[in-house]
Scaffold this motif. Structure first.
Motif, PDB file in Angstrom:
ATOM      1  N   MET A  91       0.814  -1.213   0.000  1.00  0.00           N
ATOM      2  CA  MET A  91       0.000   0.000   0.000  1.00  0.00           C
ATOM      3  C   MET A  91       0.846   1.261   0.000  1.00  0.00           C
ATOM      4  SD  MET A  91      -3.042  -0.776  -0.430  1.00  0.00           S
ATOM      5  CE  MET A  91      -3.560   0.938  -0.309  1.00  0.00           C
ATOM      6  N   ALA A  92       1.979   1.232   0.683  1.00  0.00           N
ATOM      7  CA  ALA A  92       2.849   2.412   0.691  1.00  0.00           C
ATOM      8  C   ALA A  92       3.357   2.718  -0.712  1.00  0.00           C
ATOM      9  CB  ALA A  92       4.014   2.191   1.660  1.00  0.00           C
ATOM     10  N   LEU A  93       3.886   1.710  -1.391  1.00  0.00           N
ATOM     11  CA  LEU A  93       4.435   1.934  -2.726  1.00  0.00           C
ATOM     12  C   LEU A  93       3.342   2.203  -3.756  1.00  0.00           C
ATOM     13  CD1 LEU A  93       7.244  -0.801  -2.797  1.00  0.00           C
ATOM     14  CD2 LEU A  93       7.441   1.622  -2.240  1.00  0.00           C
ATOM     15  N   THR A  94       2.239   1.472  -3.675  1.00  0.00           N
ATOM     16  CA  THR A  94       1.158   1.652  -4.656  1.00  0.00           C
ATOM     17  C   THR A  94       0.509   3.014  -4.522  1.00  0.00           C
ATOM     18  OG1 THR A  94       0.707  -0.743  -4.636  1.00  0.00           O
ATOM     19  CG2 THR A  94      -1.008   0.703  -5.509  1.00  0.00           C
ATOM     20  N   LEU A 156      -2.913  -0.135  -8.991  1.00  0.00           N
ATOM     21  CA  LEU A 156      -2.292   1.175  -9.177  1.00  0.00           C
ATOM     22  C   LEU A 156      -3.129   2.057 -10.089  1.00  0.00           C
ATOM     23  CD1 LEU A 156       0.172   3.119  -8.908  1.00  0.00           C
ATOM     24  CD2 LEU A 156       1.159   1.932 -10.867  1.00  0.00           C
ATOM     25  N   ILE A 157      -3.615   1.508 -11.185  1.00  0.00           N
ATOM     26  CA  ILE A 157      -4.381   2.295 -12.149  1.00  0.00           C
ATOM     27  C   ILE A 157      -5.699   2.772 -11.542  1.00  0.00           C
ATOM     28  CG2 ILE A 157      -5.624   2.156 -14.336  1.00  0.00           C
ATOM     29  CD1 ILE A 157      -3.407   0.286 -15.322  1.00  0.00           C
ATOM     30  N   VAL A 158      -6.393   1.880 -10.836  1.00  0.00           N
ATOM     31  CA  VAL A 158      -7.669   2.277 -10.227  1.00  0.00           C
ATOM     32  C   VAL A 158      -7.448   3.311  -9.135  1.00  0.00           C
ATOM     33  CG1 VAL A 158      -9.683   1.443  -8.957  1.00  0.00           C
ATOM     34  CG2 VAL A 158      -8.694   0.038 -10.771  1.00  0.00           C
ATOM     35  N   LEU A 159      -6.428   3.129  -8.325  1.00  0.00           N
ATOM     36  CA  LEU A 159      -6.147   4.096  -7.264  1.00  0.00           C
ATOM     37  C   LEU A 159      -5.710   5.440  -7.838  1.00  0.00           C
ATOM     38  CD1 LEU A 159      -6.203   4.195  -4.192  1.00  0.00           C
ATOM     39  CD2 LEU A 159      -3.790   3.559  -4.175  1.00  0.00           C
ATOM     40  N   ARG A 160      -4.976   5.404  -8.928  1.00  0.00           N
ATOM     41  CA  ARG A 160      -4.597   6.660  -9.600  1.00  0.00           C
ATOM     42  C   ARG A 160      -5.832   7.409 -10.087  1.00  0.00           C
ATOM     43  NH1 ARG A 160      -2.665   5.875 -15.471  1.00  0.00           N
ATOM     44  NH2 ARG A 160      -4.925   5.619 -15.524  1.00  0.00           N
TER      45      ARG A 160
END
Length: 289
Positions: A91-94, A156-160
């Motif tokens: 979670m930190a890196l993502t 990553l894409i969804v969180l972005r």
């Protein structure tokens, strides 16, 4: 008359759809109940009765055996450690990378986005990945598990996209009040993104809890193996013959079922508390506007 036919079709559709849902529910619940109830059955009853759902006698000997098994306890602790630390690293890196890629002013943003999408379609393969881990001297280390799958491209894409939906006015007002990027991310962005963060935290937790293949490939010390590897080893050691099950308690089906129940129990207990975030987190991160 025409309305009557339409009503009949609606009733038939409702009846069929509900029937399919009931059958699907039974097909899911029945194996689960069989595993749970069989874990409380005595070994002798399993051998003599064969298939059954409700045991005549109830016992917790299988759970007692596992709780007294040093290897099981070690594997359980390893799984908890891998899940907690691995999920924190994920979670930190993502989240940090997703926050950076959500900014239109970031230099090289398109190239980085393309690289993320590229990894969803093409992977390096098992052997190149193993060679990279070996060259970094991470073999037989938990960091081989944490770093080899640190960022999932889809998450990553969804969180972005979720970060991009946050109004820019909130960020500008925070910067006017003197917030730096890290403080802005920690005190403004993350609290507003709690549904998405909670959703992907659970996704990563399930992934780390179920870690098996990477653990077998990178961890040589059996004392570092997580619970899934222990479960697989226990399943493979027994030959499945009735004689073995009758004479060796550790190969009893009750012990195997109890191990499966204890392996799935943490996720089953944690899922209801996170379920309310799923739909909101996924939909808000995947739809612009």
């Amino acid at each position: 008359m025409k309305g009557f036919h339409i009503r009949d079709k609606d009733l038939m559709f409702t009846f069929i759809s509900r029937g399919i849902l009931v059958i699907s529910l039974i097909s899911v619940i029945f194996p689960f109940l069989y595993v749970v109830l069989t874990s409380f059955a005595p070994r002798e009853e399993i051998v003599t009765r064969g298939f059954f759902l409700i045991p005549h006698q109830w016992t917790i000997n299988a759970y007692g055996y596992l709780m007294n098994s040093e290897q099981f306890v070690i594997s359980f602790k390893n799984a908890v450690y891998i899940t907690l630390v691995g999920t924190a690293v994920n979670m930190a890196l993502t989240s940090l990378m997703a926050y950076g890629l959500s900014k239109s002013w970031l230099g090289g943003r398109r190239v980085l986005n393309f690289m993320v999408l590229f990894t969803m379609l093409f992977g390096g393969g098992i052997i190149p990945t193993y060679l990279v881990v070996k060259s970094l001297h991470l073999l037989n280390s938990y960091w081989a598990l944490f770093l080899s799958g640190a960022i999932a491209p889809f998450h990553l894409i969804v969180l972005r996209s979720f970060f991009q939906n946050i109004p820019i006015e909130l960020e500008e007002s925070a910067r006017i009040d003197g917030c730096g990027e890290l403080r802005l991310f920690w005190q403004v962005i993350l609290p507003l993104s709690l549904p998405a963060v909670a959703t992907f935290t659970l996704f990563y937790a399930v992934q780390n809890w179920n870690a098996y293949f990477n653990a077998v490939m990178y961890l040589n010390d059996s004392d570092k193996w997580p619970l899934q590897v222990f479960l697989r080893q226990m399943m493979n050691e027994a030959n499945g013959s009735m004689e073995t099950m009758a004479t060796t308690f550790q190969y009893s089906p009750a012990v195997k079922m109890a191990a499966i129940v204890l392996t799935a129990l943490p996720l089953l207990l944690g899922y209801p508390f996170m379920q309310k975030y799923f739909n909101k987190g996924m939909l808000m991160g995947s739809v612009k506007g």
